[in-house]
Design a protein around this motif. Structure first.
Motif, PDB file in Angstrom:
ATOM      1  N   ALA A 252     -49.990 -22.035   5.807  1.00 26.42           N
ATOM      2  CA  ALA A 252     -49.177 -23.186   6.196  1.00 26.42           C
ATOM      3  C   ALA A 252     -47.791 -22.721   6.618  1.00 26.42           C
ATOM      4  N   VAL A 253     -47.245 -23.390   7.633  1.00 28.97           N
ATOM      5  CA  VAL A 253     -45.925 -23.079   8.155  1.00 28.97           C
ATOM      6  C   VAL A 253     -45.065 -24.335   8.064  1.00 28.97           C
ATOM      7  N   VAL A 254     -43.860 -24.203   7.527  1.00 27.95           N
ATOM      8  CA  VAL A 254     -42.910 -25.306   7.432  1.00 27.95           C
ATOM      9  C   VAL A 254     -41.843 -25.096   8.503  1.00 27.95           C
ATOM     10  N   HIS A 255     -41.452 -26.158   9.178  1.00 36.13           N
ATOM     11  CA  HIS A 255     -40.417 -26.066  10.194  1.00 36.13           C
ATOM     12  C   HIS A 255     -39.070 -26.410   9.555  1.00 36.13           C
ATOM     13  N   ALA A 256     -38.210 -25.386   9.446  1.00 33.75           N
ATOM     14  CA  ALA A 256     -36.893 -25.546   8.831  1.00 33.75           C
ATOM     15  C   ALA A 256     -35.830 -25.639   9.913  1.00 33.75           C
ATOM     16  N   LEU A 257     -34.723 -26.319   9.602  1.00 34.23           N
ATOM     17  CA  LEU A 257     -33.640 -26.467  10.570  1.00 34.23           C
ATOM     18  C   LEU A 257     -32.403 -25.732  10.082  1.00 34.23           C
ATOM     19  N   ALA A 258     -31.725 -25.061  11.009  1.00 27.13           N
ATOM     20  CA  ALA A 258     -30.453 -24.402  10.717  1.00 27.13           C
ATOM     21  C   ALA A 258     -29.472 -24.744  11.825  1.00 27.13           C
ATOM     22  N   LEU A 259     -28.204 -24.915  11.456  1.00 22.73           N
ATOM     23  CA  LEU A 259     -27.119 -25.124  12.416  1.00 22.73           C
ATOM     24  C   LEU A 259     -26.282 -23.855  12.442  1.00 22.73           C
ATOM     25  N   ILE A 260     -26.084 -23.292  13.621  1.00 26.47           N
ATOM     26  CA  ILE A 260     -25.250 -22.108  13.786  1.00 26.47           C
ATOM     27  C   ILE A 260     -23.949 -22.567  14.431  1.00 26.47           C
ATOM     28  N   ALA A 261     -22.824 -22.408  13.712  1.00 26.15           N
ATOM     29  CA  ALA A 261     -21.516 -22.835  14.230  1.00 26.15           C
ATOM     30  C   ALA A 261     -21.049 -21.842  15.297  1.00 26.15           C
ATOM     31  N   THR A 262     -20.880 -22.330  16.536  1.00 29.91           N
ATOM     32  CA  THR A 262     -20.446 -21.467  17.638  1.00 29.91           C
ATOM     33  C   THR A 262     -18.973 -21.654  17.983  1.00 29.91           C
ATOM     34  N   HIS A 263     -18.380 -22.786  17.608  1.00 26.48           N
ATOM     35  CA  HIS A 263     -16.958 -23.062  17.841  1.00 26.48           C
ATOM     36  C   HIS A 263     -16.415 -23.867  16.667  1.00 26.48           C
ATOM     37  N   GLY A 264     -15.106 -23.812  16.467  1.00 26.10           N
ATOM     38  CA  GLY A 264     -14.468 -24.595  15.418  1.00 26.10           C
ATOM     39  C   GLY A 264     -14.207 -23.783  14.168  1.00 26.10           C
ATOM     40  N   PRO A 265     -13.683 -24.436  13.125  1.00 29.03           N
ATOM     41  CA  PRO A 265     -13.311 -23.757  11.885  1.00 29.03           C
ATOM     42  C   PRO A 265     -14.467 -23.044  11.178  1.00 29.03           C
ATOM     43  N   ALA A 266     -15.689 -23.506  11.374  1.00 29.26           N
ATOM     44  CA  ALA A 266     -16.848 -22.908  10.696  1.00 29.26           C
ATOM     45  C   ALA A 266     -17.524 -21.834  11.552  1.00 29.26           C
ATOM     46  N   ARG A 267     -16.906 -21.447  12.664  1.00 23.16           N
ATOM     47  CA  ARG A 267     -17.516 -20.503  13.609  1.00 23.16           C
ATOM     48  C   ARG A 267     -18.116 -19.295  12.885  1.00 23.16           C
ATOM     49  N   GLY A 268     -19.358 -18.992  13.253  1.00 25.03           N
ATOM     50  CA  GLY A 268     -20.068 -17.873  12.662  1.00 25.03           C
ATOM     51  C   GLY A 268     -20.899 -18.240  11.444  1.00 25.03           C
ATOM     52  N   GLN A 269     -20.692 -19.417  10.884  1.00 23.26           N
ATOM     53  CA  GLN A 269     -21.451 -19.828   9.701  1.00 23.26           C
ATOM     54  C   GLN A 269     -22.829 -20.342  10.098  1.00 23.26           C
ATOM     55  N   ARG A 270     -23.758 -20.185   9.184  1.00 27.28           N
ATOM     56  CA  ARG A 270     -25.115 -20.698   9.339  1.00 27.28           C
ATOM     57  C   ARG A 270     -25.320 -21.737   8.243  1.00 27.28           C
ATOM     58  N   ILE A 271     -25.649 -22.955   8.632  1.00 23.55           N
ATOM     59  CA  ILE A 271     -25.871 -24.034   7.684  1.00 23.55           C
ATOM     60  C   ILE A 271     -27.355 -24.378   7.730  1.00 23.55           C
ATOM     61  N   GLU A 272     -28.052 -24.133   6.627  1.00 24.95           N
ATOM     62  CA  GLU A 272     -29.479 -24.421   6.580  1.00 24.95           C
ATOM     63  C   GLU A 272     -29.731 -25.759   5.910  1.00 24.95           C
ATOM     64  N   CYS A 273     -30.668 -26.498   6.449  1.00 23.60           N
ATOM     65  CA  CYS A 273     -31.067 -27.780   5.875  1.00 23.60           C
ATOM     66  C   CYS A 273     -32.298 -27.514   5.021  1.00 23.60           C
ATOM     67  N   THR A 274     -32.093 -27.500   3.699  1.00 25.16           N
ATOM     68  CA  THR A 274     -33.200 -27.221   2.787  1.00 25.16           C
ATOM     69  C   THR A 274     -33.761 -28.492   2.161  1.00 25.16           C
ATOM     70  N   ALA A 275     -33.052 -29.604   2.305  1.00 31.52           N
ATOM     71  CA  ALA A 275     -33.509 -30.893   1.779  1.00 31.52           C
ATOM     72  C   ALA A 275     -33.993 -31.756   2.950  1.00 31.52           C
ATOM     73  N   ALA A 276     -34.511 -32.932   2.645  1.00 37.81           N
ATOM     74  CA  ALA A 276     -34.958 -33.848   3.694  1.00 37.81           C
ATOM     75  C   ALA A 276     -33.764 -34.482   4.403  1.00 37.81           C
ATOM     76  N   ARG A 277     -32.567 -34.403   3.788  1.00 32.78           N
ATOM     77  CA  ARG A 277     -31.365 -34.985   4.385  1.00 32.78           C
ATOM     78  C   ARG A 277     -30.163 -34.109   4.059  1.00 32.78           C
ATOM     79  N   LEU A 278     -29.313 -33.883   5.053  1.00 32.98           N
ATOM     80  CA  LEU A 278     -28.095 -33.097   4.908  1.00 32.98           C
ATOM     81  C   LEU A 278     -26.954 -33.881   5.534  1.00 32.98           C
ATOM     82  N   LYS A 279     -25.889 -34.145   4.749  1.00 31.59           N
ATOM     83  CA  LYS A 279     -24.703 -34.835   5.274  1.00 31.59           C
ATOM     84  C   LYS A 279     -23.584 -33.827   5.452  1.00 31.59           C
ATOM     85  N   LEU A 280     -22.872 -33.919   6.584  1.00 30.34           N
ATOM     86  CA  LEU A 280     -21.735 -33.058   6.857  1.00 30.34           C
ATOM     87  C   LEU A 280     -20.512 -33.894   7.171  1.00 30.34           C
TER      88      LEU A 280
END
Length: 157
Positions: free
Chosen positions: A48-76
């Motif tokens: 089985a394969v699970v499709h996970a989502l990640a946000l890669i910050a390309t601009h702004g104060p978080a530039r270079g950070q990787r934010i992974e969504c490990t729950a069914a909902r992520l608030k930013l």
């Protein structure tokens, strides 16, 4: 005369209709279904394969950070409130609202929802209130820009 194969419909133990890719019934569990596929694998090595989502910050104060969504909902936002079943992530962007946007998994994949933010949320340059996310989309909120990554991972056994 055309031959039409019978349509196979998957049901949970309670009789609710489910997508063939779902492991759990969202009506029985009250949670978004876990997406599972076995695409591209031989029957002997299928896992089985699970499709996970990640946000890669390309601009702004978080530039270079990787934010992974490990729950069914992520608030930013600048200071998102804790909520049961929801992961929160605070970002130091002065142009973000306290609760700016949420990433949610639903039956069709991943979505972004603007949480009534002052400066709005944009996907691929278009301001949105609610939109589906796809691999490679650009998500903009405040001065922060993120690239969406949807990754296939082996599901835990």
């Amino acid at each position: 005369m055309l031959f039409r194969p019978a349509r196979v419909i998957k049901h949970c133990a309670e009789g609710h209709e489910m997508s063939m890719a779902w492991r759990t019934c969202p009506r029985c569990t009250g949670e978004p279904p876990e997406h599972v596929t076995t695409a591209g694998r031989s029957p002997r090595t299928r896992r089985a394969v699970v499709h996970a989502l990640a946000l890669i910050a390309t601009h702004g104060p978080a530039r270079g950070q990787r934010i992974e969504c490990t729950a069914a909902r992520l608030k930013l936002g600048k200071a998102p409130r804790e909520e049961e079943g929801c992961e929160v992530r605070a970002l130091a962007d002065p142009y973000l609202s306290r609760e700016h946007f949420a990433i949610e998994r639903d039956a069709d994949g991943w979505r972004v929802r603007d949480l009534a933010s002052t400066n709005g949320t944009a996907v691929n340059g278009e301001r949105v209130e609610d939109a589906a996310l796809r691999e490679g989309d650009e998500l903009r909120a405040g001065t922060s820009v993120f690239q969406v990554r949807i990754e296939a991972r082996d599901a835990p056994r």
